[in-house]
Design an enzyme around this catalytic site. Structure first.
Site, mmCIF file in Angstrom:
data_model
loop_
_atom_site.group_PDB
_atom_site.id
_atom_site.type_symbol
_atom_site.label_atom_id
_atom_site.label_comp_id
_atom_site.label_asym_id
_atom_site.label_seq_id
_atom_site.Cartn_x
_atom_site.Cartn_y
_atom_site.Cartn_z
ATOM 1 N N ASN A 308 0.836 -1.210 0.000
ATOM 2 C CA ASN A 308 0.000 0.000 0.000
ATOM 3 C C ASN A 308 0.869 1.258 0.000
ATOM 4 O O ASN A 308 1.770 1.389 0.822
ATOM 5 C CB ASN A 308 -0.886 0.021 1.240
ATOM 6 C CG ASN A 308 -1.553 -1.305 1.513
ATOM 7 O OD1 ASN A 308 -2.328 -1.795 0.715
ATOM 8 N ND2 ASN A 308 -1.218 -1.896 2.659
ATOM 9 N N GLU A 341 8.610 -4.946 -1.045
ATOM 10 C CA GLU A 341 7.469 -4.035 -0.915
ATOM 11 C C GLU A 341 7.844 -2.596 -1.261
ATOM 12 O O GLU A 341 7.054 -1.871 -1.867
ATOM 13 C CB GLU A 341 6.901 -4.097 0.513
ATOM 14 C CG GLU A 341 6.449 -5.481 0.959
ATOM 15 C CD GLU A 341 5.552 -6.185 -0.037
ATOM 16 O OE1 GLU A 341 4.709 -5.517 -0.676
ATOM 17 O OE2 GLU A 341 5.681 -7.415 -0.192
#
Length: 930
Positions: A308, A341
């Site tokens: 995210n 990530e």
């Protein structure tokens, strides 16, 4: 109606879920209509965490929508949300159309989660509208959408609740109505309401916090407007966590969050994260575009981690590190996940695939670039080389099945999206990108990437867009001849299933070699005529005299005709008949190389001599992996394969041993069920004894090891050595465990060396009592370290007591056992991987598939991981037929993992074929190598 009024209605009035009364829409395409485009979301959510019996949220979303075409429908996604349709409003806010509008009726399409609003007046192209939808729902227990999590406060011994999100690939629709496809990017203004004892986090920094207008001790926390992004990257959490701050040179805020009693485990992540983020800024040539980034360790989390934008979420095991409880392998895995990530902040977040067909552009790139990031700061780990081998071994196995799939694949259903998060998208995607990096060279590769990211920043792209930028850069730098195009080369790797085996036949008198290619398949029932396909292969090679193992660039190409057929290639100017030839330097390309008998013999002779290190360590691993594959499928015999693996008695490097043990483990799984396992066990002891003794066996010598990869080598070798009772491995393991059990405070004092704990626990329980098992279970319940708990769960299945294993499987799927849902598959695999546990787990799954299905529903992807131990061990036609009947009889429960079931059944078939074709020959051959 204003957003506040729209929102308050949801909080103060009990709304009805009218979706069941809605008509069924005739619109049934799997993609949203393109007549409308969201520009901005104003998302306002009140989260109620005080009553554990009623954890819920309620809110409103205002979506600013631009009409690109005239339409009477607004089609978006909504799932499991209560929407009070009497409070929906639609306003015209700009353009020449009528200012009055409303929603006359709604309909749904449950197959695609569509919520369709039919408007009173036509929405006109060029006009902008604002749609307000109030909604509410329970904070779910499914670990997807907007869900609940909890942890135990050790001071008060009470349960502390928190909320978190997981939206990828298609669960934002479970949290708020939205256009839930990656191509519908928009800006988000998120406002969270919660009790003031908590903290609110979202993608962007806090803008302002205000007192709630009606609820005592509640606040509204509004965050800054986000950059344009896809719905699956939106994130928010309400929690009572602490954070550890870090600094970034560009002034961006960097924080690492965890529950207060684990904040001391954040030090490594808080140090490594900012470093790797800065490295990517330099690598991509583009600054990180947000003013802050948070990374948070969640007690309950389904994936390993989620990228995210600005709020990266992790399992505790992939973000938290304890020097006294986490092994080097744990630390390396953690670094790799963080690097993965953070790479997504560019590849995936800044530029996002248009549709899930090109998921690999996200995951393949993040996997590959993560290896570069970790290597930059931990060169002593040699993680890049290990990552290369792991990626290829993993993808080679899956991609040698007929039931595999292309890297870039058509997607029409949500279940198909979820099935794409596999070794093909991640590991094979990474391998083909590395191949391209090597044949393009550093300058043109990075230049092409930068152009691609700049051209498509805050937008969406397809793989062809990447190929265009890279071709332009490669032609400008001269890295690629003008007649070659990246698309031509790379489409052969991304659009067709599988990978090639290159059959290399030398003419020793002429000094040439003829190369042909075909698809490599493990399923021997597939005729050669059907092993079709052609790949553009960059050919790197070297000879016994040259030994140019650092020259990974292509010296020639294996090309395909205009009709996609393979063109045989001849390589000339090769050495004489006493020198070997090796193709695929440092495994630069994902293919297998099979040589004529003489060249294999020359290579084997060198490996079994004092000159074995003259062959690059990655190519030694390649030769092991290739020859054991070829022996499995009959392209080589096991005498050749075992002559080659005999050299392992000399080998002292991690990477060849990993290749060998990964392959030999598969033979172990089949042979341990047979009467000839004793011969295989003696052969393994013969291979392992020299390296076991070289590494000082089970002795705690880790502090004196200067090379970090030798720590991993020792960890890996000792683990296998105990399985085969090499030397003093088992007695030493039992002694360590007894010592630990005798400690007055075993939770504070553990004398077992950190890197040997998995081996010691498993060995002790395999030979131990109920008290030994209960002791370890008690340590699990009291442990505060995620990696420690994971190690324990993975070894509790090592018991050989039937009733203990049965009890453990039942605990794995019990919500009240203390095992979190995300860890249940790990527990089941631990049981099913054992020789005793295999039979129990097989029966348990077949008898309880409906119960297990309901336990995971609706996120049933976890079921696919339960199949892996079975696919490695089923080796008789009788067992295979039982699984085929099980798959057929349980197809209602398994339909969401159809691909994984097909792959498992095909793998089982290849095991049966191996037993029919190779078992007797292998059993005779191995006797000659003892």
């Amino acid at each position: 109606m204003s957003a506040m009024k729209c929102f308050l209605w949801v909080v103060l009035v009990i709304s009805l879920d009218l979706s069941s009364a809605n008509s069924i829409s005739s619109y049934n395409h799997y993609r949203l209509p393109t007549a409308l485009r969201p520009q901005k979301y104003y998302l306002r959510i009140l989260t109620l965490l005080e009553n554990p019996d009623d954890l819920r949220f309620a809110g409103s979303v205002q979506i600013v929508i631009e009409a690109l075409e005239n339409t009477r429908n607004i089609t978006l996604h909504s799932k499991n949300l209560t929407i009070d349709e009497s409070q929906i409003t639609l306003r015209h806010i700009s353009g020449s159309g009528s200012k009055d509008n409303c929603v006359s009726s709604t309909s749904v399409n449950p197959t695609h989660d569509y919520y369709i609003l039919h408007t009173c007046r036509e929405l006109l192209a060029g006009n902008v509208y604002k749609l307000c939808l109030p909604f509410s729902a329970e904070l779910n227990r499914q670990l997807f959408g907007y869900y609940r999590s909890s942890y135990k406060d050790p001071v008060t011994n009470t349960t502390r609740w928190l909320s978190a999100t997981q939206f990828e690939p298609a669960a934002a629709r479970k949290a708020f109505p939205c256009f839930d496809e990656p191509g519908f990017k928009a800006s988000f203004v998120v406002t969270l309401g919660y009790h003031k004892q908590f903290t609110g986090l979202s993608n962007m920094p806090v803008k302002e916090i205000e007192t709630h207008e009606s609820l005592p001790n509640y606040v509204w926390c509004e965050f800054e407007q986000s950059v344009p992004m896809s719905t699956y990257l939106v994130a928010y959490s309400v929690n009572d966590f602490s954070f550890k701050p870090s600094t970034l040179p560009n002034g961006a805020l960097f924080r690492t969050w965890a529950r207060p009693n684990a904040i001391d485990q954040c030090d490594y992540a808080a140090e490594f994260g900012p470093k790797v983020l800065q490295y990517y800024e330099q690598f991509f040539g583009i600054k990180f575009p947000l003013p802050k980034i948070d990374q948070i360790a969640l007690p309950d989390f389904s994936a390993g981690a989620m990228e995210n934008w600005g709020l990266v979420t992790y399992r505790e095991t992939t973000l938290l590190y304890s020097p006294t409880h986490s092994s080097l392998s744990d630390q390396q895995n953690l670094a790799n996940v963080i690097a993965h990530e953070l790479a997504h902040q560019w590849f995936g977040n800044l530029v996002t695939m248009k549709w899930w067909t090109d998921l690999w552009l996200n995951e393949g790139f993040a996997t590959y670039v993560a290896g570069l990031g970790v290597q930059q700061f931990h060169p002593e780990w040699h993680s890049r080389d290990k990552g290369i081998l792991t990626a290829l071994i993993t993808s080679f196995r899956l991609d040698s099945l007929v039931s595999s799939h292309p890297i870039s694949r058509p997607i029409q259903m949500v279940t198909e999206i979820e099935e794409s998060f596999d070794a093909i998208s991640y590991q094979k995607g990474s391998a083909v990108l590395r191949m391209m990096h090597l044949f393009m060279g550093e300058e043109s590769f990075r230049s092409g990437l930068k152009e691609y990211l700049q051209l498509h920043a805050y937008k969406n792209a397809e793989q062809d867009n990447l190929w265009e930028s890279l071709t332009s850069a490669a032609h400008q730098s001269g890295a690629l001849d003008g007649h070659l195009y990246i698309k031509t080369i790379m489409d052969s790797w991304t659009l067709q299933t599988g990978y090639p085996v290159l059959n290399i036949t030398r003419d020793y008198s002429a000094g040439t070699a003829m190369l042909t290619q075909e698809r490599y398949l493990r399923n021997s029932q597939i005729p050669r005529a059907e092993r079709v396909g052609c790949w553009w292969v960059p050919l790197s090679y070297t000879t016994q005299v040259e030994k140019h193992f650092n020259n990974t660039g292509p010296r020639a190409w294996m090309e395909c005709s205009n009709t996609g057929e393979s063109v045989p290639t001849t390589i000339d100017l090769l050495p004489g008949p006493e020198e070997w030839l090796i193709f695929n330097i440092q495994l630069s390309t994902p293919y297998k190389a099979n040589y004529d008998a003489r060249n294999w013999k020359l290579l084997i002779d060198t490996l079994n001599s004092g000159e074995f290190q003259s062959i690059h360590v990655i190519n030694r691993a390649q030769l092991i992996d290739d020859v054991l594959y070829f022996a499995w499928t009959g392209e080589q015999d096991y005498d050749t394969a075992l002559q080659l693996t005999n050299y392992l008695q000399r080998e002292r490097d991690l990477i060849p041993w990993k290749a060998a043990l990964d392959n030999l483990k598969l033979l172990n799984r089949l042979l341990r069920q047979t009467s000839n396992f004793g011969s295989f066990k003696r052969y393994m002891k013969k291979l392992l004894t020299p390296i076991y003794e070289h590494l000082n066996g089970m002795n705690d010598t880790f502090s004196s090891i200067t090379q970090q990869d030798h720590v991993l080598l020792k960890t890996m070798v000792v683990n296998v050595a105990c399985q085969y009772q090499v030397g003093d491995c088992v007695p030493q393991a039992l002694a360590y465990y007894r010592h630990w059990r005798s400690e007055a405070n075993p939770d504070e004092n553990n004398p077992v060396p950190i890197n040997l704990r998995s081996t010691v626990y498993c060995t002790a329980l395999g030979q131990g009592s109920e008290e030994d098992w209960d002791f370890l279970w008690s340590r699990y319940k009291k442990s505060n370290v995620g990696s420690d708990r994971q190690t324990i769960l993975s070894t509790l299945g090592c018991s050989k007591a039937v009733w203990i294993l049965q009890r453990y499987m039942e605990k794995a799927f019990s919500p009240k056992s203390g095992i979190r849902k995300q860890d249940s598959a790990l527990c089941f695999q631990a049981v099913a991987s054992g020789q005793v546990g295999f039979l129990l787990a097989k029966q348990y799954m077949m008898e309880n598939i409906e119960f297990i299905y309901k336990y995971y529903y609706p996120q049933i992807r976890a079921l696919s991981s339960l199949l892996l131990p079975f696919s490695e061990q089923v080796s008789t036609m009788s067992d295979l037929n039982k699984f085929r009947s099980f798959a057929n009889d349980s197809r209602h429960f398994l339909k969401g993992i159809r691909q994984a079931m097909q792959q498992s059944l095909e793998t089982m078939l290849t095991n049966v074929q191996w037993m029919d074709r190779n078992y007797q020959h292998f059993s005779r051959t191995i006797q000659h190598h003892l």
